[in-house]
Design an enzyme around this catalytic site. Sequence first.
Site, PDB file in Angstrom:
ATOM      1  N   GLU A   1       0.825  -1.226   0.000  1.00 50.54           N
ATOM      2  CA  GLU A   1       0.000   0.000   0.000  1.00 50.54           C
ATOM      3  C   GLU A   1       0.849   1.261   0.000  1.00 50.54           C
ATOM      4  OE1 GLU A   1      -2.843  -0.371   3.184  1.00 50.54           O
ATOM      5  OE2 GLU A   1      -4.147  -1.611   1.966  1.00 50.54           O
TER       6      GLU A   1
ATOM      7  N   GLU B   1      -5.331  -8.092  -1.347  1.00 47.07           N
ATOM      8  CA  GLU B   1      -6.063  -8.051  -0.070  1.00 47.07           C
ATOM      9  C   GLU B   1      -7.523  -7.728  -0.319  1.00 47.07           C
ATOM     10  OE1 GLU B   1      -4.613  -5.531   3.103  1.00 47.07           O
ATOM     11  OE2 GLU B   1      -2.542  -6.015   2.618  1.00 47.07           O
TER      12      GLU B   1
HETATM   13  C1  BG6 Z   1      -4.283  -3.046   4.743  1.00 45.12           C
HETATM   14  C2  BG6 Z   1      -2.939  -3.520   5.182  1.00 45.12           C
HETATM   15  O1  BG6 Z   1      -4.273  -1.681   4.872  1.00 45.12           O
HETATM   16  O2  BG6 Z   1      -5.415  -3.378   5.463  1.00 45.12           O
HETATM   17  C3  BG6 Z   1      -2.966  -4.670   6.164  1.00 45.12           C
HETATM   18  O3  BG6 Z   1      -2.103  -3.831   4.105  1.00 45.12           O
HETATM   19  C4  BG6 Z   1      -4.107  -4.455   7.139  1.00 45.12           C
HETATM   20  O4  BG6 Z   1      -1.718  -4.734   6.790  1.00 45.12           O
HETATM   21  C5  BG6 Z   1      -5.418  -4.452   6.373  1.00 45.12           C
HETATM   22  O5  BG6 Z   1      -4.136  -5.377   8.180  1.00 45.12           O
HETATM   23  C6  BG6 Z   1      -6.626  -4.294   7.262  1.00 45.12           C
HETATM   24  O6  BG6 Z   1      -6.470  -3.194   8.109  1.00 45.12           O
HETATM   25  P1  BG6 Z   1      -6.655  -3.325   9.688  1.00 45.12           P
HETATM   26  O7  BG6 Z   1      -6.282  -2.000  10.231  1.00 45.12           O
HETATM   27  O8  BG6 Z   1      -8.066  -3.690   9.896  1.00 45.12           O
HETATM   28  O9  BG6 Z   1      -5.727  -4.409  10.118  1.00 45.12           O
END
Ligand code: BG6
Length: 505
Positions: free
Chosen positions: A196, A398
């Site tokens: 990201e 993701e």
């Molecule tokens: C993304 C990241 O921003 O979102 C991850 O690459 C992160 O590392 C995921 O865990 C979800 O965000 P969060 O804050 O709910 O863990």
Amino acid sequence: MDNVFPKNFLWGGATAANQIEGAWNVDGRGPATSDYARLITSETKKLEGTFDQHVPHNAASLEMIEDMDVHPENWTLPKRWGIDFYHTYKEDIKLLAGMGFKVFRMSISWSRIFPNGDDKEPNEKGLEFYDNVFDELHKYGIEPMVTISHFDIPMHLARKYHGFLSRYTVDAFVRYAETLFKHYKGKVKYWLTFNEINNILSNPYTSAGVIMSGAQHPNDCNPYLGHWQEKFQAVHNQFVASALAVKKLHAIDPNAKIGNMLCRLENYAESTKPEDNLQLLFEDHFNWFFTDVQAKGEYPYYMERFFKHNHIHIQMEPKDKQILREGTVDFITISYYMTYVMRYKGKSVAEPTGRLVSDIKNPNIPRSEWGWPIDPIGLRITLNKIYDRYHLPIFISENGLGAMDTVTENGKIYDDYRINYLHEHVYQLREAIKDGVDVFGYAWWGPIDLVSSGTSQMSKRYGMIYIDQDDYGHGTKKRLLKKSYYYYKKLIASNGADLEDNIDY
Ligand code: BG6
């Protein structure tokens, strides 16, 4: 059954070293920025009277970091223990393999390989750990996709050089990447440079190890404070580091491929007013900017006006433009969680929002318990737009839902909300592929519960595998299979054709 997913479609899940490994000071690992990310709960937020409950700002200020060293007992720092994957990787990979995973996205902890980030020799124990993990994955036919830098920078580089604000860190990164490419040649086919990358604008400490000058309070690290000069300089330095890594990989291992990673935020205009649509264009530019540079190899025209207007001067070295041109990525990856709503801000020049969740609510879509808008159709829209713009293969690195889970007396977790989320997003992904978009894989974020990046909570669970561990690291650590485990397994077995929720659990 009508199926459109390519035969070798890479189904799987994604994680990051700092959110799973734990063992933060074991076998020669040096301290990393993520070791200083404190737990943020609704209680903390209330106590500190934060302005926006959805903004993650568990990053520490310099003052806090120093106190964490002297009085660690006063702080809750969950990324130091993660889910102890460092010790449980065999058992955990076996469970992931049980779902039929074809790909496992993970990251390497830089300070496990080079404890200070710039040491003369790599730490053999660190290299050996990832050798073992890759071997274990291959045992089950799972392809690793490895992020070189996912939100953890060696603390030494952050403290002494302000992370990626300095070219010194760029050189250290390239040496680190080169060490990985040489050592894991043949074992890793897919690499990603920075997780990201656009997150620097909102979380410069987390993404780039930049401790903002004069930061005395965690809010000083937050997105609302400008610091655009520093942030965009750190972005430029990461662009150069990423392009140099691409070039190195191509020279060292021509069979491997390397991609970017963009937190893709699809935007909608709040109304049909031209002004709102202009704002939409502005915001979109700040998202495209990163992939425009990484995939097209040059700064896009629209940034010039923004830089000029804000008196931002990017310091470039003579060969930087050439490096960017020569180091374009082989494929695009995105994290996709949500869509934004844009309302005109009354300015004729763009200003990046730099925030994670927009304050304008879209009444047409639901939100998660953490306030993240849930918009599966947005995924189809975004995939089409990205493919249209770059014509490169796309991997969804993701996508997922953070939620509270309840365990029944007989150890079951009926997470139908997660199944529903997965179902709807894969459905739209299928539509995008039907539209003609070239997508070669999908990784669910956090297929095994892990520590949240933004809040360091364990209770914000993404997994299909539950871990009996609370926000403070207490619990039996036992792994339990949620209902979604069986759903995803069936979905993968049918190569995405069978989305029906008829699981007998
Ligand atoms: C993304 C990241 O921003 O979102 C991850 O690459 C992160 O590392 C995921 O865990 C979800 O965000 P969060 O804050 O709910 O863990």
